[in-house]
Design a protein around this motif. Structure first.
Motif, mmCIF file in Angstrom:
data_model
loop_
_atom_site.group_PDB
_atom_site.id
_atom_site.type_symbol
_atom_site.label_atom_id
_atom_site.label_comp_id
_atom_site.label_asym_id
_atom_site.label_seq_id
_atom_site.Cartn_x
_atom_site.Cartn_y
_atom_site.Cartn_z
ATOM 1 N N VAL A 95 0.846 -1.198 0.000
ATOM 2 C CA VAL A 95 0.000 0.000 0.000
ATOM 3 C C VAL A 95 0.880 1.246 0.000
ATOM 4 O O VAL A 95 0.634 2.182 -0.771
ATOM 5 N N ALA A 96 1.893 1.264 0.843
ATOM 6 C CA ALA A 96 2.775 2.430 0.919
ATOM 7 C C ALA A 96 3.436 2.713 -0.427
ATOM 8 O O ALA A 96 3.521 3.864 -0.864
ATOM 9 N N ILE A 97 3.868 1.664 -1.098
ATOM 10 C CA ILE A 97 4.490 1.842 -2.420
ATOM 11 C C ILE A 97 3.444 2.308 -3.431
ATOM 12 O O ILE A 97 3.712 3.200 -4.247
ATOM 13 N N ALA A 98 2.245 1.730 -3.376
ATOM 14 C CA ALA A 98 1.173 2.128 -4.298
ATOM 15 C C ALA A 98 0.815 3.601 -4.110
ATOM 16 O O ALA A 98 0.568 4.317 -5.084
ATOM 17 N N VAL A 99 0.793 4.056 -2.859
ATOM 18 C CA VAL A 99 0.519 5.470 -2.579
ATOM 19 C C VAL A 99 1.623 6.328 -3.188
ATOM 20 O O VAL A 99 1.351 7.319 -3.872
ATOM 21 N N ALA A 100 2.876 5.938 -2.965
ATOM 22 C CA ALA A 100 4.001 6.712 -3.496
ATOM 23 C C ALA A 100 3.997 6.735 -5.026
ATOM 24 O O ALA A 100 4.378 7.725 -5.639
ATOM 25 N N LYS A 101 3.530 5.638 -5.643
ATOM 26 C CA LYS A 101 3.469 5.544 -7.102
ATOM 27 C C LYS A 101 2.193 6.163 -7.670
ATOM 28 O O LYS A 101 2.093 6.393 -8.869
ATOM 29 N N GLY A 102 1.182 6.390 -6.817
ATOM 30 C CA GLY A 102 -0.069 6.977 -7.286
ATOM 31 C C GLY A 102 -0.956 6.011 -8.034
ATOM 32 O O GLY A 102 -1.636 6.387 -8.990
ATOM 33 N N TYR B 288 -2.667 10.608 -2.285
ATOM 34 C CA TYR B 288 -2.981 9.186 -2.359
ATOM 35 C C TYR B 288 -3.063 8.547 -0.978
ATOM 36 O O TYR B 288 -3.801 7.582 -0.783
ATOM 37 N N ALA B 289 -2.352 9.081 0.002
ATOM 38 C CA ALA B 289 -2.479 8.579 1.371
ATOM 39 C C ALA B 289 -3.889 8.830 1.888
ATOM 40 O O ALA B 289 -4.492 7.962 2.525
#
Length: 122
Positions: free
Chosen positions: A58-65, A105-106
């Motif tokens: 999830v954290a990576i997905a947020v950072a990637k948008g 995104y967060a």
């Protein structure tokens, strides 16, 4: 109040993600079978629990948008017993690494978590 301009529930969005993935699987079984193997290997229980690994995703997905990735991995994190507070702490790392866009995104990730946990549309 959750933001949902198209009135589509998170469950409907999750179903659409899964449907698209199944279509891709039908079109290219070899690649998608290999990818599924990578997903399973990455999420095997080890020193870190599957819930923590999903929160990392999830954290990576947020950072990637990637909103679809956020939804998919929050759903998986919930299945493995991740708490809201664990998500919030993971989102803090996303914000640290992604800055302003990460905060957008967060916030979406937190809305999705609450909606899925409460059975409400996001």
């Amino acid at each position: 109040m959750s933001e949902n301009p198209d009135n589509t529930s998170v469950q409907d969005k999750l179903n659409a993600i899964n449907s698209r993935a199944m279509s891709l699987f039908a079109a290219d079984k070899t690649t998608m079978t290999a990818f599924r193997g990578v997903m399973q290997a990455a999420n095997n229980k080890g020193e870190m629990s599957p819930a923590i690994k999903e929160l990392m995703a999830v954290a990576i997905a947020v950072a990637k948008g990637c909103e679809d990735c956020i939804l998919f991995h929050i759903n998986e994190a919930l299945k493995h017993g991740a708490s809201r507070q664990q998500l919030v702490e993971s989102l803090a790392v996303s914000i640290e690494m992604a800055g302003g866009p990460g905060t957008v995104y967060a916030a979406k990730a937190l809305t999705i978590f609450d909606a899925l946990q409460n059975g409400e549309p996001a």
